[in-house]
Write a protein that holds these residues in place. Structure first.
Motif, PDB file in Angstrom:
ATOM      1  N   ALA A   1       0.495  -1.279  -0.073  1.00  0.00           N
ATOM      2  CA  ALA A   1      -0.012   0.135  -0.120  1.00  0.00           C
ATOM      3  C   ALA A   1       0.821   1.162   0.024  1.00  0.00           C
ATOM      4  N   LEU A   2       1.861   1.168   0.768  1.00  0.00           N
ATOM      5  CA  LEU A   2       2.750   2.423   0.959  1.00  0.00           C
ATOM      6  C   LEU A   2       3.435   2.556  -0.228  1.00  0.00           C
ATOM      7  N   ALA A   3       4.204   1.459  -0.971  1.00  0.00           N
ATOM      8  CA  ALA A   3       4.915   1.755  -2.089  1.00  0.00           C
ATOM      9  C   ALA A   3       4.130   2.250  -3.109  1.00  0.00           C
ATOM     10  N   ALA A   4       2.754   1.635  -3.341  1.00  0.00           N
ATOM     11  CA  ALA A   4       2.111   1.821  -4.529  1.00  0.00           C
ATOM     12  C   ALA A   4       1.540   3.105  -4.430  1.00  0.00           C
ATOM     13  N   VAL A   5       1.082   3.882  -3.370  1.00  0.00           N
ATOM     14  CA  VAL A   5       0.431   5.148  -3.488  1.00  0.00           C
ATOM     15  C   VAL A   5       1.531   6.090  -3.603  1.00  0.00           C
ATOM     16  N   ALA A   6       2.834   5.941  -3.208  1.00  0.00           N
ATOM     17  CA  ALA A   6       4.074   6.637  -3.564  1.00  0.00           C
ATOM     18  C   ALA A   6       4.136   6.628  -4.978  1.00  0.00           C
ATOM     19  N   VAL A   7       4.029   5.334  -5.813  1.00  0.00           N
ATOM     20  CA  VAL A   7       4.332   5.314  -7.159  1.00  0.00           C
ATOM     21  C   VAL A   7       3.152   6.128  -7.831  1.00  0.00           C
ATOM     22  N   ALA A   8       2.043   5.946  -7.426  1.00  0.00           N
ATOM     23  CA  ALA A   8       1.014   6.600  -8.005  1.00  0.00           C
ATOM     24  C   ALA A   8       1.032   8.042  -8.098  1.00  0.00           C
ATOM     25  N   MET A   9       1.718   8.709  -6.784  1.00  0.00           N
ATOM     26  CA  MET A   9       1.834  10.216  -7.145  1.00  0.00           C
ATOM     27  C   MET A   9       2.985  10.717  -7.502  1.00  0.00           C
TER      28      MET A   9
END
Lengths: 353, 346
Positions: free
Chosen positions: B258-266
């Protein structure tokens, strides 16, 4: 070790002969089939008329260069992969995984963006330099440390170098928006719209490298049994390794210079070749030649049909209301997607013992 | 001489903390604040540090306030949050897989998140940008699950995990390229900037999209410190000591994804932060996760802030993607880890 499928010399020769026929048939198919319909009359008379028709122009300017380039690039990448797998005794070795493609691509993009290089000759030399630098760095890093050259370290070093070079390449493209559109297609590994002159520029290097690979093949078979064995048999291992490394640089560098980094052909084909003929590199190298060439030709034909107007993908895209910016899928994308399942299978198998 | 202090919050929480840890946290926090201030003050219009702080608190000239509040602050907060998310995600992955190389980029989470995010940008952008983190999370989780399943063969060996991660990453890149080629050219150039990893063009919306994920993810990560420490002992000991190993592992992986994906998304896949930050944190605080996790968060933030600052200012007027600089730092760092790997088995 399981027995190769073709283990008698006769069946191997027959396999090779039918393989070459298959390669030639794939080239014919590559010239014949595509968006522009080509009839057999035009096909056979393409180079003999004085006033070429539309079809014959397409054959001369697009189809034939494309078929020749696909065959040459596929064959070269496969042989480069076979040599690398033998040298490093790493089943995952290939120009794509070990950062050699990425290095060559990075150098070429630097050359075109910063030094305005546009001659084909220069392009080739830069790609060679990039391939050599990346290969050297990965080999040095993968073999340093106490335990020496281990497959996993080499693979990781390759992944690191690939990540570094491809990010840098992307960064340059972001800065230099002008060239992005054309370079993006090239970077994803494409043989669309290449001039046949590109091939003529690198062909001498390719022929030399193919010949050298074949000449070294017997020594390489010995080398695979272990460095000590090879030395014991009186082989000058440093020369064999150096020669094979030179082949890899020439083959991978040329392939990138013509078609951009096409991944996983170099990984996949040598495994198929070895499954067919075993570990005798005198056979593996010629089998890699036709298998690699045929594979890339077929992948390229597939790529054409994928994005042709009326194909399922295009119908679906039209449904989503999206318009597309190019008219071909780069073959490198296809090989990447086809190759990954094999990569994973090999990775799983090679670590089980 | 005791190296650690024991923290006990009865009835359930109790863990050891390296003595150095609080000092390291303070130092990292100060470094973050200093760089934050410097970066806020630099750019086309230079603002001295004191004025930066005045402007932050609504004082000083209105021009300064405008520049800082509407232009630079959202970008910097995004950089900071992305760094924290990446650092913590990396620490969680490295801990749960007991593999010093497990990081969001290497085990394919970034790759999967990128594919999903690019697909979203190309085909689904009219659904609203708030859905981007969710698309990205689904992509990252799918990639992570795929890698885990494929790496399973009488258990998951760290080596196989990494190799299969490399394979999935290659496939993800292929798919991303395909999507880019299928998309109109203006989306392509937008996506290219994004793919190199950049906090360029972040706005308050970006911050608002990031913040809830972190506000939920970070406390969960802190709760997971105890099981993480336990997992370091190996499965059999952890089970013997009463740890619910499988459930804990799943929780840790999900939080990390969750943390990595949201960082990648933004911000796009800002490379190597998730790899470097936990290592640097461990070097500074020692191996206990109670100390490592906050230090990894602060180090991640420091890395991204610095990379973005250099990318923005050093090559002005070009505004380069921050991911370029984290890759330049990170690739040699990965190689350094490889060279050291003879001692700590990789």
């Amino acid at each position: 070790m399981s027995q190769p499928v073709l283990y008698r010399p006769f069946t191997r020769w027959m396999g090779l002969a039918s393989g070459i026929v298959l390669l030639l048939l794939s080239m014919v198919a590559s010239v014949k089939w595509g968006w522009t319909h080509i009839d057999w009359t035009s096909f056979f008379t393409a180079y003999t008329t004085d006033v070429p028709t539309q079809q014959q122009l397409v054959i001369q300017s697009t189809r034939v260069p494309r078929a020749l380039i696909a065959a040459a690039v596929g064959a070269s990448l496969a042989i480069a992969g076979a040599l690398m797998q033998a040298l490093t005794r790493n089943p995952l070795a290939s120009p794509g995984i070990f950062g050699i493609n990425a290095g060559a691509a990075f150098f070429v993009v630097v050359g075109t963006s910063f030094f305005a290089v546009n001659s084909l000759q220069a392009y080739t030399w830069i790609a060679f330099a990039g391939a050599a630098v990346a290969g050297l760095v990965v080999a040095l890093l993968g073999s340093s440390g106490r335990s020496g050259l281990t497959p996993i370290k080499l693979t990781l070093a390759g992944a690191a170098i690939t990540a570094l070079f491809s990010t840098l390449t992307q960064g340059i493209l972001v800065m230099d928006q002008r060239t992005m559109e054309e370079v993006l297609l090239w970077l994803s590994g494409s043989i669309v719209g290449r001039k046949v002159e590109t091939l003529w520029t690198v062909l001498p290097f390719l022929v030399v490298a193919w010949g050298l690979a074949l000449a070294l093949s017997s020594s390489i078979t010995t080398l695979v049994m272990g460095e000590d064995v090879a030395r014991g048999l009186g082989q000058r291992t440093a020369w064999v390794k150096g020669g094979a490394a030179l082949c890899v640089v020439l083959l991978a560098g040329s392939a990138v210079a013509i078609a951009g980094p096409i991944s996983l052909v170099g990984l996949l084909i040598p495994h198929i070749a070895r499954a067919l003929v075993g570990h005798d590199y005198r056979w593996v190298i010629p089998y890699c030649f036709w298998l690699g060439g045929t594979f890339l030709l077929l992948a390229d034909i597939g790529a054409r049909y994928l994005i042709m107007p009326g194909s399922p993908l295009m119908t679906w895209l039209a449904g989503t209301g999206s318009t597309i910016s190019v008219d071909e899928v780069p073959v490198g994308v296809i090989t990447a997607l086809l190759g990954v399942p094999f990569f994973i299978t090999i990775a799983r198998r090679s670590l089980s013992h | 001489m005791k190296h650690s202090i024991t923290i006990r919050i009865p009835p359930t929480v109790s863990f050891l903390l390296d003595r150095r840890a609080p000092l390291v946290w303070m130092a990292l926090l100060i470094a973050n604040i200093v760089l934050f201030t410097l970066s806020l003050g630099s750019g086309e219009v230079k603002i001295p540090p004191l004025d930066v702080w005045l402007a932050l608190f609504g004082q000083g000239s209105s021009a300064d306030q405008m520049i800082i509040h509407s232009l630079r602050l959202p970008r910097l907060i995004t950089a900071c949050l992305v760094g924290i998310a990446m650092g913590v995600a990396g620490a969680l992955f490295q801990g749960v897989m007991r593999n010093p190389l497990a990081s969001p980029d290497i085990i394919g989470v970034s790759g999967g998140a990128s594919v999903a995010a690019v697909a979203f940008l190309v085909f689904g952008a009219n659904a609203g940008i708030a859905w981007l983190p969710i698309a990205s999370f689904v992509g990252g989780a799918a990639a992570a699950a795929l890698i885990y399943v494929l790496a399973w063969k009488d258990g998951v060996s760290p080596l196989r995990l990494v190799l299969i991660g490399i394979g999935i990453q290659t496939a993800a890149q292929g798919l991303t390229t395909l999507l880019l080629i299928l998309s109109p050219i203006h989306t392509t150039s937008q996506a290219m900037v994004w793919l190199t990893g950049s906090v360029y063009a972040s706005s308050w919306t970006t911050v608002h999209n990031l913040l809830p994920w972190l506000l939920i993810g970070l406390p969960i990560a802190i709760f997971l410190v105890v099981p993480l420490n336990l997992l370091q002992l190996g499965d059999s000991i952890a089970i013997g000591l009463g740890g619910a190993v499988q459930i804990n592992r799943l929780a840790i992986i999900l939080t990390g994804v969750a943390l990595a994906a949201v960082a990648v998304a933004m911000a796009g896949p800002i490379g190597f932060v998730g790899l470097m930050a936990p290592h640097i944190a461990r070097m500074l605080t020692g191996p206990a996760f109670g100390g490592v996790l906050p230090a990894a968060a602060l180090t991640g933030s420091l890395l991204v802030i610095t990379a973005d600052w250099v990318a923005r200012v050093a090559f002005s007027p070009l505004d380069l993607p921050a991911g370029l600089f984290t890759a330049v730092l990170g690739a040699p760092f990965l190689l350094f880890l490889l060279l050291r790997s003879d001692r700590h088995s990789i």
